[in-house]
Motif scaffolding. Structure first.
Motif, PDB file in Angstrom:
ATOM      1  N   TRP A 239       0.858  -1.198   0.000  1.00 14.49           N
ATOM      2  CA  TRP A 239       0.000   0.000   0.000  1.00 14.49           C
ATOM      3  C   TRP A 239       0.894   1.249   0.000  1.00 14.49           C
ATOM      4  CZ3 TRP A 239      -5.372   0.098  -0.078  1.00 14.49           C
ATOM      5  CH2 TRP A 239      -5.957   1.353   0.060  1.00 14.49           C
ATOM      6  N   ASP A 240       0.685   2.122  -0.993  1.00 18.96           N
ATOM      7  CA  ASP A 240       1.523   3.321  -1.168  1.00 18.96           C
ATOM      8  C   ASP A 240       0.747   4.545  -0.676  1.00 18.96           C
ATOM      9  OD1 ASP A 240       3.345   5.227  -1.864  1.00 18.96           O
ATOM     10  OD2 ASP A 240       3.717   4.429  -3.887  1.00 18.96           O
ATOM     11  N   GLU A 241       1.201   5.146   0.422  1.00 20.65           N
ATOM     12  CA  GLU A 241       0.547   6.320   1.009  1.00 20.65           C
ATOM     13  C   GLU A 241       1.268   7.617   0.666  1.00 20.65           C
ATOM     14  OE1 GLU A 241       0.419   5.514   5.175  1.00 20.65           O
ATOM     15  OE2 GLU A 241      -1.529   4.527   5.043  1.00 20.65           O
ATOM     16  N   ARG A 242       2.285   7.562  -0.232  1.00 20.09           N
ATOM     17  CA  ARG A 242       3.068   8.759  -0.535  1.00 20.09           C
ATOM     18  C   ARG A 242       2.373   9.575  -1.622  1.00 20.09           C
ATOM     19  NH1 ARG A 242       8.482   6.295  -2.554  1.00 20.09           N
ATOM     20  NH2 ARG A 242       6.912   5.070  -3.704  1.00 20.09           N
ATOM     21  N   PRO A 243       1.931  10.798  -1.315  1.00 18.09           N
ATOM     22  CA  PRO A 243       1.294  11.609  -2.367  1.00 18.09           C
ATOM     23  C   PRO A 243       2.297  12.160  -3.368  1.00 18.09           C
ATOM     24  CG  PRO A 243       1.389  12.827  -0.308  1.00 18.09           C
ATOM     25  CD  PRO A 243       1.847  11.445   0.001  1.00 18.09           C
ATOM     26  N   LYS A 244       3.565  12.357  -2.966  1.00 18.22           N
ATOM     27  CA  LYS A 244       4.612  12.876  -3.850  1.00 18.22           C
ATOM     28  C   LYS A 244       5.816  11.936  -3.804  1.00 18.22           C
ATOM     29  CE  LYS A 244       2.807  17.019  -4.962  1.00 18.22           C
ATOM     30  NZ  LYS A 244       2.621  17.534  -6.339  1.00 18.22           N
ATOM     31  N   ILE A 245       6.505  11.824  -4.961  1.00 20.36           N
ATOM     32  CA  ILE A 245       7.741  11.032  -5.035  1.00 20.36           C
ATOM     33  C   ILE A 245       8.759  11.817  -5.852  1.00 20.36           C
ATOM     34  CG2 ILE A 245       6.563   8.817  -4.812  1.00 20.36           C
ATOM     35  CD1 ILE A 245       6.894   8.515  -7.884  1.00 20.36           C
ATOM     36  N   GLN A 246      10.035  11.426  -5.739  1.00 18.40           N
ATOM     37  CA  GLN A 246      11.085  12.048  -6.559  1.00 18.40           C
ATOM     38  C   GLN A 246      10.957  11.581  -8.009  1.00 18.40           C
ATOM     39  OE1 GLN A 246      14.832  11.073  -4.749  1.00 18.40           O
ATOM     40  NE2 GLN A 246      14.619  12.625  -3.144  1.00 18.40           N
ATOM     41  N   ASP A 247      11.182  12.538  -8.915  1.00 17.98           N
ATOM     42  CA  ASP A 247      11.079  12.232 -10.342  1.00 17.98           C
ATOM     43  C   ASP A 247      12.191  11.247 -10.732  1.00 17.98           C
ATOM     44  OD1 ASP A 247      10.741  12.132 -13.033  1.00 17.98           O
ATOM     45  OD2 ASP A 247      11.032  14.278 -13.402  1.00 17.98           O
ATOM     46  N   PRO A 248      11.851  10.023 -11.104  1.00 14.46           N
ATOM     47  CA  PRO A 248      12.904   9.037 -11.440  1.00 14.46           C
ATOM     48  C   PRO A 248      13.635   9.367 -12.741  1.00 14.46           C
ATOM     49  CG  PRO A 248      10.740   8.120 -11.889  1.00 14.46           C
ATOM     50  CD  PRO A 248      10.499   9.438 -11.218  1.00 14.46           C
ATOM     51  N   ASP A 249      13.051  10.212 -13.589  1.00 12.61           N
ATOM     52  CA  ASP A 249      13.679  10.546 -14.869  1.00 12.61           C
ATOM     53  C   ASP A 249      14.543  11.794 -14.799  1.00 12.61           C
ATOM     54  OD1 ASP A 249      12.335   8.375 -15.984  1.00 12.61           O
ATOM     55  OD2 ASP A 249      10.562   9.597 -16.444  1.00 12.61           O
ATOM     56  N   ALA A 250      14.554  12.468 -13.647  1.00 16.02           N
ATOM     57  CA  ALA A 250      15.331  13.706 -13.533  1.00 16.02           C
ATOM     58  C   ALA A 250      16.821  13.393 -13.495  1.00 16.02           C
ATOM     59  CB  ALA A 250      14.919  14.467 -12.279  1.00 16.02           C
TER      60      ALA A 250
END
Length: 608
Positions: free
Chosen positions: A305-316
């Motif tokens: 279950w993923d409760e993170r509303p924001k994540i780091q851009d993996p393509d940056a």
């Protein structure tokens, strides 16, 4: 000037009303007590009547005029309240005994043996500063002791179709540091033994004031029986919005009243003023009725279950010119060493006047060094020691690179357990129908002594309770009002508790005086009007006014009247009219010349 006079009158009226406020308040208190059929004896009339009799006797004996005496302060005579109407308990303690009351001989569980006993002292006596001689009450006499005393009702109170009204009086004669003055309505059970009354004795309602530190409370707690399990749970009323501090600190007698109605509404009153109200179904904590659904205790959050509303851009990707090693600050290359800087002089030097102590042991204390003092040579110089460029923020500093944040495409929201029906759910729509009670008790701990209780009353009729309150507390209120100090004494007493009030007093007195002086003794003088202004406003000019006054004086004199009668001919009248016309023409020409001379156009022509 009229505005100044008006302002002065308003200030005077305001100060007069302010000074008469305590007098009118005392009169209102006595009048209220009289209107409520309280037995009040105003000795003012009696004193005056006695003075007249003494004056008559004195005139008959020695014909000497009696000395004038100031009328005495109205005195309130005490009369014990008598219960009228249906009631379940009434106690005024005016018999001077504790007949009908039972002192607890029990010990408190889970407490040190030294303080476990309910050995606090009770007494029936008048208040220390009583305004009603003969009025007695129950007084808690001991401090830092457990106190417990109780009495049976005339008959048990059953919650049916009529309200419950509980009221009694409390006076914290010595203030209150930490302690309570609440009552408990003890539940009717076969096990009820007033001789063993303790904190764990079952009660139906607990009501009254309680204070510790700066936490001022007015309890209303009732024990609700769970219809499914049969267990009891305490339900606490919401905290009042009113400020309760005064009731604990003013050392006056206050009337505490609780009204619980069959429609589940309740009211808490102090001195017959509502300070808290609500409904048993919606304004108690915890609620009377539990929720219909509860969270499933066996439900667990899935591991993915993923409760993170924001994540780091993996393509940056970090930019190539991003320097993570660049310092945050760098030396200022534009800075210049000030003239006169002493590079060879240290900022601090050893004190040349210091002397090594005689008991200094270099083997134990090490080599002695003189204490450091600022270098006197640096006092007049911009600085001493090695000069260094000041540091400034590095414009190229970016810090450690981090990928930007983006919305999480796999965001599932905050996980919550699923809801299931509450197995303990019930719905009680009539919490008013509480467990009957058959006794009233005081089970208290206090760090302050001399708490005064009086005029306990329990009934199911509001009018009966109000009548008892009028005959008891109303009489105390009238007596305290009649004995209240004047305005000056009240102001001094308040300033002793809150010294900052002295500033308010000074400003209150000084500000009106300053305003009166400013408005009455200063102001601009009215400047003389120009001829052009007279022409615009049609206001008579000074010389015209003087001529008109002179002519009126001449006409009003006897000689002028005779002359006017003798010279009353057509020729004279024509001559006078011609003269008047010539004067008016000359005045108009003069005014026009003055206007032209002062006009901007005329000035411009002159400059040219």
């Amino acid at each position: 000037m009229d505005q100044r006079v008006g302002l002065f009158v308003l200030l005077a009226v305001g100060l007069l009303c302010f000074s008469l406020a305590p007098v009118s308040r005392a009169e209102d208190v006595v009048e209220d007590s009289l209107d409520d059929d309280v037995d009040v004896e105003d000795e003012l009339d009696l004193g005056l009547a006695g003075a007249e009799e003494e004056e008559f006797e004195g005139d008959a004996q020695d014909e000497a005029p009696p000395a004038s005496k100031a009328p005495p302060t109205p005195k309130v005579t005490y009369k014990a309240p008598e219960p009228m109407g249906e009631h379940f308990f009434a106690e005024s303690f005016d018999r001077g005994t504790l007949d009908g009351w039972v002192l607890s001989n029990a010990k408190k569980d889970d407490t040190d043996e030294e303080i476990a006993k309910y050995d606090g002292k009770w007494a029936v006596e008048e208040m220390k500063d009583s305004k009603l001689p003969g009025d007695k009450g129950l007084v808690l006499k001991s401090r830092a002791k457990h106190h417990a005393i109780s009495a049976h009702l005339l008959r048990p109170f059953t919650f049916d179709t009529k309200p419950l009204i509980v009221q009694y009086e409390v006076n914290f004669q010595s203030g209150i540091d930490c302690g309570g003055a609440y009552v408990k309505l003890l539940t009717e059970t076969p096990e009820l033994d007033l001789d063993q009354f303790v904190d764990k004795t079952s009660y139906t309602i607990m009501f009254g004031p309680d204070k510790c530190g700066e936490d001022y409370k007015l309890h209303f707690i009732f024990r609700h029986k769970n219809p499914k399990t049969g267990e009891y749970e305490e339900k606490h009323a919401k905290k009042p919005d009113a400020d309760l501090r005064t009731y604990y600190t003013d050392k006056k007698t206050h009337l505490y009243t609780l009204v619980v109605n069959p429609d589940n509404s309740f009211e808490i009153l102090v001195d017959q003023t509502v300070v808290n109200s609500g409904n048993l179904l919606t304004d108690m904590t915890p609620p009377v009725n539990p929720p219909a659904e509860i969270e499933d205790p066996d439900d667990h959050k899935p591991e993915d279950w993923d409760e993170r509303p924001k994540i780091q851009d993996p393509d940056a990707v970090k930019p190539e010119d991003w320097d993570e090693d660049a310092p945050a600050q760098i030396p200022d290359e534009d800075a210049v060493k000030p003239d006169g800087w002493l590079d060879d002089e240290p900022e601090y030097i050893g004190d040349p006047d210091a002397v090594k102590p005689e008991d200094w042991d270099e083997d134990m204390d090490g080599e002695w060094e003189a204490p450091q003092i600022p270098n006197p040579a640096c006092e007049t110089a911009p600085g001493c020691g090695t000069w260094k460029r000041p540091m400034i923020d590095n414009p190229n500093y970016k810090g450690k690179w981090k990928p930007p944040m983006i919305d999480n495409p796999n965001y599932q929201g905050v996980w919550k357990p699923r809801k299931i029906p509450n197995p303990a759910y019930f719905e009680d729509l009539q919490p008013f129908k509480m467990t009957p009670f058959s006794a009233v008790g005081l089970e208290l701990w206090s760090m302050t002594s001399d708490i005064f209780f009086d005029n306990f009353f329990i009934t199911n009729d509001r009018n009966t309770a109000d009548r008892w309150a009028t005959d008891g507390w109303g009489l105390k209120k009238a007596a305290e009002g009649a004995a209240e100090p004047g305005l000056a004494a009240q102001m001094l007493s308040a300033a002793e508790e809150r010294p900052w009030l002295w500033v308010v007093y000074v400003l209150t007195v000084a500000l009106p005086l300053v305003l009166i002086i400013v408005f009455c003794c200063t102001g601009k003088k009215k400047s003389a009007a120009t001829p052009a202004e007279y022409k615009k406003t049609d206001e008579p000019q000074p010389d015209v006014e003087e001529e008109e006054e002179a002519e009126e004086a001449e006409k009003s004199s006897p000689a002028a009247e005779e002359k006017s009668d003798a010279e009353d001919s057509p020729e004279k009248e024509d001559e006078e009219e011609e003269k008047d016309e010539e004067k008016e023409a000359m005045a108009d020409e003069k005014l026009e010349e003055d206007v032209l001379r002062r006009s901007p156009r005329n000035r411009k022509v002159r400059r040219d």
